[in-house]
Design an enzyme around this catalytic site. Structure first.
Site, PDB file in Angstrom:
ATOM      1  N   SER A   5     -26.508  57.605  42.199  1.00 10.46           N
ATOM      2  CA  SER A   5     -27.774  57.132  41.629  1.00 10.46           C
ATOM      3  C   SER A   5     -28.743  58.302  41.580  1.00 10.46           C
ATOM      4  O   SER A   5     -28.638  59.241  42.368  1.00 10.46           O
ATOM      5  CB  SER A   5     -28.379  56.036  42.511  1.00 10.46           C
ATOM      6  OG  SER A   5     -27.490  54.964  42.629  1.00 10.46           O
TER       7      SER A   5
HETATM    8  C1  LIG Z   1     -24.561  53.173  42.105  1.00  4.87           C
HETATM    9  S1  LIG Z   1     -23.048  53.414  42.934  1.00  4.87           S
HETATM   10  C2  LIG Z   1     -23.385  53.974  44.548  1.00  4.87           C
HETATM   11  C3  LIG Z   1     -24.502  54.946  44.764  1.00  4.87           C
HETATM   12  C4  LIG Z   1     -24.421  55.658  46.064  1.00  4.87           C
HETATM   13  N1  LIG Z   1     -24.711  54.839  47.210  1.00  4.87           N
HETATM   14  C5  LIG Z   1     -25.279  56.916  46.067  1.00  4.87           C
HETATM   15  O1  LIG Z   1     -25.411  57.497  47.109  1.00  4.87           O
HETATM   16  O2  LIG Z   1     -25.770  57.333  45.025  1.00  4.87           O
HETATM   17  C6  LIG Z   1     -22.564  51.730  43.278  1.00  4.87           C
HETATM   18  C7  LIG Z   1     -21.273  51.621  44.048  1.00  4.87           C
HETATM   19  O3  LIG Z   1     -21.087  50.268  44.404  1.00  4.87           O
HETATM   20  C8  LIG Z   1     -19.696  50.036  44.454  1.00  4.87           C
HETATM   21  N2  LIG Z   1     -19.444  48.609  44.414  1.00  4.87           N
HETATM   22  C9  LIG Z   1     -19.452  47.760  43.356  1.00  4.87           C
HETATM   23  N3  LIG Z   1     -19.109  46.513  43.736  1.00  4.87           N
HETATM   24  C10 LIG Z   1     -18.905  46.573  45.068  1.00  4.87           C
HETATM   25  C11 LIG Z   1     -18.513  45.617  46.029  1.00  4.87           C
HETATM   26  N4  LIG Z   1     -18.250  44.351  45.677  1.00  4.87           N
HETATM   27  N5  LIG Z   1     -18.383  46.017  47.308  1.00  4.87           N
HETATM   28  C12 LIG Z   1     -18.633  47.299  47.672  1.00  4.87           C
HETATM   29  N6  LIG Z   1     -18.978  48.260  46.793  1.00  4.87           N
HETATM   30  C13 LIG Z   1     -19.120  47.899  45.509  1.00  4.87           C
HETATM   31  C14 LIG Z   1     -19.170  50.781  43.228  1.00  4.87           C
HETATM   32  O4  LIG Z   1     -17.789  51.026  43.322  1.00  4.87           O
HETATM   33  C15 LIG Z   1     -20.023  52.047  43.281  1.00  4.87           C
HETATM   34  O5  LIG Z   1     -19.371  53.073  43.959  1.00  4.87           O
END
Ligand SMILES: C[S@@+](CC[C@H](N)C(=O)[O-])C[C@H]1O[C@@H](n2cnc3c(N)ncnc32)[C@H](O)[C@@H]1O
Length: 290
Positions: free
Chosen positions: A107
């Site tokens: 992000s």
């Molecule tokens: C915007 S990204 C993460 C950003 C990150 N925390 C950073 O430091 O920038 C969102 C993440 O949520 C994960 N995600 C989506 N659905 C999820 C779920 N049901 N359980 C856990 N993680 C999930 C995606 O795989 C993705 O890696």
């Protein structure tokens, strides 16, 4: 070529101008954490940039080929970097792509800082993060809560493995689990605070059970207005919660909540429930009835 320290300082200075008071305002721990955690250590060598080029494709930025452009992108306050498309079905080795099915990203720094500003954990508090991604926001949070207090859950196993390796290399004691974060992480409950970096349409019941009464949940929630909203919620310890929306943003959704149902199923007012008034001096107000 600008040094990483200069780029980080410039990024902080710019985020300081956002919002009414700057996102680091009255959160000195967050400013310290931002300076302490090298974002470049969590950024893959190759990432997609989410801005289409003239040919309609999202370009790939490769650290080895364009080190300075890559580093500037890492510290661009408003730029997310895409690390996975279509759950891995689109491969970065194949280069630029037209697909916009972004399924994991770093992000943008401004949003990461804004969300942590609102989460604002105290040292020693137990925090659950949903959506580890590359592990960057986990590292910032761990700087504050200390060893063993952060649990982070990532649904994509290979991403969880990469993040775990990066966080261990940096010396953090963080519990990284590959699992569906919609179920929270029961074994570590209760938590003082929960932050989700994947958006919801419906707040998962498990989160409300696993966060202490009076604790805090920070998560993006989908809205009928085309953008998502950042939301805070205080669980009541009985499976309910109260809170409010804070600001607008855009987020990928929890895997299990990608498909949208009718808005009324998520408790949203219907559009006719909004009342609009415009005063003769041009002030326009839109609010829900009552
Ligand atoms: C915007 S990204 C993460 C950003 C990150 N925390 C950073 O430091 O920038 C969102 C993440 O949520 C994960 N995600 C989506 N659905 C999820 C779920 N049901 N359980 C856990 N993680 C999930 C995606 O795989 C993705 O890696």
């Amino acid at each position: 070529m600008a040094t990483v320290v200069e780029l980080r300082e410039k990024c902080v200075a710019e985020i300081d101008t956002y919002g009414r008071l700057g996102y680091f305002n009255d959160r000195p721990w967050l400013r310290r954490a931002f300076f302490a955690v090298p974002r470049e250590d969590y950024t893959p060598t190759r990432v997609w940039v989410p801005k289409r080029e003239e040919d309609g494709r999202y370009p790939v930025l490769d650290r080895r080929e364009q080190p300075e452009t890559w580093l500037r992108a890492v510290y661009s306050p408003r730029l997310a970097l895409i690390t996975q498309i279509a759950d891995g079905a689109v491969r970065i080795e194949d280069g630029p792509t037209v697909s916009s099915v972004f399924t994991s990203s770093l992000s943008c720094p401004a949003v990461v800082v804004d969300m942590l500003h609102y989460l604002n954990p105290a040292p020693g508090e137990r925090v659950l993060e949903i959506g580890t991604g590359a592990g960057y926001s986990a590292a910032l949070t761990a700087e504050r809560v200390g060893p063993g207090n952060l649990t982070t859950v990532e649904v994509q196993h290979e991403l969880a493995d990469l993040a775990r390796a990066s966080l261990q290399r940096a010396g953090y004691d963080i519990h990284v689990h590959a699992a569906d974060g919609e179920q929270g992480w029961e074994a570590g409950a209760p938590y003082d605070r929960l932050i989700s970096t994947a958006g919801v349409r419906q707040v998962p019941a498990a989160w409300l059970r696993q966060v202490k009464a009076g604790g805090l949940i920070i998560t993006p929630i989908a809205t009928p207005m085309n953008r998502d909203a950042l939301m805070w919620l205080r669980p009541d310890g009985e499976g309910g919660a109260r809170g409010a929306l804070i600001t607008d943003l855009s987020f990928m959704k929890l895997t299990s909540q990608r498909e949208a149902g009718p808005w009324r199923e998520y408790g949203w007012p219907r559009l006719p429930d909004y009342e609009v008034t415009v005063t003769p001096d041009g002030e326009q107000r839109i609010r829900t009835h009552g």
